[in-house]
Design an enzyme around this catalytic site. Structure first.
Site, PDB file in Angstrom:
ATOM      1  N   CYS A   1      30.349  -3.090 -16.579  1.00 45.21           N
ATOM      2  CA  CYS A   1      31.106  -3.149 -15.329  1.00 45.21           C
ATOM      3  C   CYS A   1      31.300  -4.550 -14.773  1.00 45.21           C
ATOM      4  CB  CYS A   1      30.417  -2.308 -14.249  1.00 45.21           C
ATOM      5  SG  CYS A   1      29.856  -0.684 -14.792  1.00 45.21           S
TER       6      CYS A   1
ATOM      7  N   ALA B   1       0.825  -1.212   0.000  1.00 40.13           N
ATOM      8  CA  ALA B   1       0.000   0.000   0.000  1.00 40.13           C
ATOM      9  C   ALA B   1       0.857   1.260   0.000  1.00 40.13           C
ATOM     10  CB  ALA B   1      -0.933   0.003   1.211  1.00 40.13           C
TER      11      ALA B   1
ATOM     12  N   ASP C   1      -1.388   7.000   7.862  1.00 45.70           N
ATOM     13  CA  ASP C   1      -0.661   5.739   7.692  1.00 45.70           C
ATOM     14  C   ASP C   1      -1.005   4.771   8.817  1.00 45.70           C
ATOM     15  OD1 ASP C   1       1.004   3.770   6.760  1.00 45.70           O
ATOM     16  OD2 ASP C   1       2.861   4.714   7.399  1.00 45.70           O
TER      17      ASP C   1
END
Length: 704
Positions: free
Chosen positions: A628, A202, A328
């Protein structure tokens, strides 16, 4: 994926000759509806067959061999070093003498539950990148068992069934699109042959849902969305369609662009008589209601308990704890089913103590709110719950504006995911509570930008620094952490055990008048369930966050716990050093088994936080492989110089080194002719991502 067959005991001692209880005739992990309906029957009482022991998830064991009169004789019987510094959060299972446990990246091992002998290990090979693609690392809260199989909700979205006798994979299904920002950290549950699993994400921007699968075949049986999608798309054709008609009018704006949230990542329970599955849902995305829904509407079914029919997945009732979710908050904390005497009659209830600081008692047949009371001393979110409407009465200034303000409880939670327990003998619920405020302010209009696979809070974290500093000083001064014994009938505190800081773990209660908890002081502690008096404590150099279990093998009772701290943010800890995570198993009279010394302090430089988006990291991975990897190792491991562990000085010069060859005299030529500044930044972002994925274990010399 093949299983590894192992035969050595992790920590042999004089107690290793104890016999294993013979496996039931029907085979290993012979969990069935008949057994789960009667978990206290003589054939079942020794086991821990489901995440919360029973389908009501009360985490109470009737075993009494270890009790308040003899717990002082407890000793370490055996242990397994799990070889990681990451949080290990799983609740083990024990079925007929075999203990099944899950470590990070969903690695599952079966043990002789009496001796610790390893029987098999299954590694689903979850990619290391999922350590950062999931919000809280590569931990899981557990596994499920049913009819000869062990079920794993893998971090990368696979639901996997393995043979409980061999550890060999039986079937695997993908439960979500991996291109989306979902993950699985919760434990699957099996209810009457149906595997129920939710997901997380979420914070990162997904649309929450729960799905059920046939335990034998892996066929999906139903799917229930917890928040509505884009109205222009019409019905989903899923079990949740009728519920979405209820939810849709409570949303505004274009929330579906960010997913909406509401993920059900941990909390489930099941009543077989009512045939209801209870789902605890999570927070919204973005966190700020202003951006998510134009500051309008309740936003169903965020932070709610939703009851659905177990066979069809269809909506039955809901109760929303946090309308207008703006903080939250989640209601994904554990839920417990019980029968309580309230108002002179027996009520079938479901109980939860979510993030918001209120303890709720709800009729589990109808969804009627029976009572709610704050269990923390400071609650700047709501003064009380209006029993006439069932809605919270918000404190003045609770909703977020662009001016910083202090919220307590905060996203850090008055009670987080750590398991709680209910004793029918004392009538008390036991859980880890805490008071940790934080400073909230929403971003200015136009400042919020959605970033895939990164937290999308919509918060402003930098404005008015002097005010923020004062508020944080207040929050730290008020910080508390404690083990709470709560009477759900009277909605009052029975007793508490105070800790120096928040962060102590899950709880187990037993008929031996015991409450067992891992503590933030790096101990395992046992208290008297009726009074809270400390009965026993052992220094284990770890702060377990998982819940303990207890079981019997060969007439001997054991206590087991995963001790691996992580995934539990706590302020004011400073340098918090622990040993590697371990599965610890105790019994009365055990001796001769000792834990190894802690690892030396890390010498590796801590990597910076990853701020780049997933697209940039993916581009960097590709460029690194092309340019790399030959010298610095595939996936940035090893090579001539391990680039995960660059110093801050080297990182600050990264573009000059890569593009302009400032270290050419050491053999690192410049790539300015083939890489751009943006390319160099992408490679650096990939290296920061890889460093964050591996730092926790590499810093202590531990490995997956």
């Amino acid at each position: 994926m093949a299983a590894l067959l192992l035969a050595s005991c992790t920590a042999p001692g004089p107690d290793t000759a104890l016999p294993i209880t013979p496996i039931a005739a029907s085979g290993p992990a012979a969990v069935s509806t008949a057994r789960m309906i009667a978990p206290d029957a003589p054939a079942n009482i020794a086991n821990w067959m489901s995440h919360g022991r029973n389908w009501g998830e009360d985490r109470f064991s009737p075993l009494t061999q270890i009790n308040d009169g003899n717990v002082g004789e407890l000793g370490l019987a055996w242990f397994d070093d799990l070889g990681t510094m990451r949080g290990v959060q799983a609740t083990p299972l024990v079925v007929d003498g075999v203990l099944y446990n899950e470590s990070i990246y969903n690695i599952v091992t079966a043990y002789n539950a009496a001796t610790g002998e390893k029987l098999w290990t299954y590694d689903p090979q979850v990619g290391a990148e999922w350590a950062r693609l999931a919000c809280c690392g590569p931990s899981s809260r557990g596994i499920a068992a049913w009819d000869g199989k062990i079920y794993i909700g893998a971090l990368d979205g696979r639901l996997i069934a393995v043979d409980a006798a061999t550890g060999l994979e039986v079937w695997s299904v993908q439960t979500f699109d991996r291109a989306e920002a979902y993950s699985i950290t919760g434990a699957p549950r099996v209810y009457d042959g149906k595997v129920v699993i939710g997901n997380g994400g979420a914070d990162y921007g997904v649309r929450g849902f729960v799905a059920a699968y046939d335990a034998q075949t892996g066929e999906r049986l139903w799917k229930f969305y917890t928040v509505p999608g884009n109205p222009a798309d019409g019905p989903d054709g899923e079990a949740s369609d009728s519920a979405m008609q209820i939810a849709l009018p409570t949303w505004h704006g274009e929330w579906w662009r960010y997913g909406g949230g509401g993920t059900a990542w941990d909390a489930f329970a099941y009543d077989p008589e009512l045939n209801l599955v209870y789902i605890g849902t999570g927070n919204g995305t973005p966190h700020m209601w202003h951006f998510r829904s134009q500051g309008q509407g309740d936003n169903l079914f965020l932070c709610s308990i939703v009851a659905v029919d177990a066979d069809s997945g269809e909506y039955v009732w809901h109760y929303q704890m946090v309308p207008e979710e703006d903080w939250d908050y989640t209601c994904t904390q554990p839920m417990i089913l019980a029968d309580l005497q309230i108002g002179g009659r027996t009520r079938q209830v479901i109980m939860q103590a979510p993030k918001n600081g209120f303890f709720y008692v709800i009729d589990r047949a109808s969804g009627e709110l029976l009572s709610a009371q704050s269990y923390v001393s400071v609650n700047t979110w709501a003064s009380h719950i209006d029993m006439a409407t069932g809605r919270p009465v918000l404190q003045a200034g609770a909703h977020n504006t662009t001016t910083p303000h202090l919220m307590s409880p905060s996203w850090l939670a008055a009670h987080t995911w750590h398991p709680m327990a209910f004793s029918p003998l004392t009538g008390l619920v036991y859980f880890s509570a805490q008071e940790q405020g934080d400073v909230y302010a929403r971003a200015e209009d136009g400042e919020f930008a959605y970033v895939h696979h990164r937290s999308n809070s919509g918060q402003q974290r930098r404005n008015q620094p002097e005010l923020r500093a004062r508020l944080m000083e207040q929050a730290r001064a008020e910080e508390k952490g404690y083990l709470l014994a709560w009477n759900p009938v009277t909605q009052s505190e029975a007793w508490r055990v105070n800790y120096r800081v928040p962060g102590s773990g899950g709880v187990l209660a037993t008929a031996g008048n015991l409450v067992i908890q891992g503590t933030i002081d790096k101990t395992l502690a046992i208290y008297a369930a009726d009074t809270g008096r400390k009965l026993w404590e052992m220094d284990i150099d770890q702060a377990p966050v998982a819940g303990a279990i207890t079981y019997m093998v060969g007439g001997v009772q054991y206590i087991a716990i995963n001790a691996g701290w992580g995934g539990s943010p706590v302020y004011n800890l400073g340098s918090f050093q622990t040993s590697t995570a371990k599965l610890l198993v105790f019994r009365l009279g055990a001796s001769g088994v000792t834990l190894p010394p802690p690892p030396p302090p890390s010498t590796l430089p801590r990597p910076p936080f990853l701020t780049a988006g997933e697209d940039m990291v993916a581009r960097g991975r590709e460029l690194y492989g092309e340019n790399c990897a030959r010298c610095h190792g595939p996936n940035a491991v090893g090579g001539m110089k391990d680039l995960r562990w660059m110093t801050a000085e080297t990182r600050s010069q990264f573009a000059d080194i890569v593009l302009r060859g400032t270290l050419a005299e050491r053999g690192m030529i410049g790539f300015g002719g083939q890489l751009s500044e943006a390319d160099a930044n992408a490679i650096h972002a990939f290296l920061i991502a890889r460093a964050n994925e591996d730092y926790a274990d590499a810093s202590a010399g531990a490995h997956r």
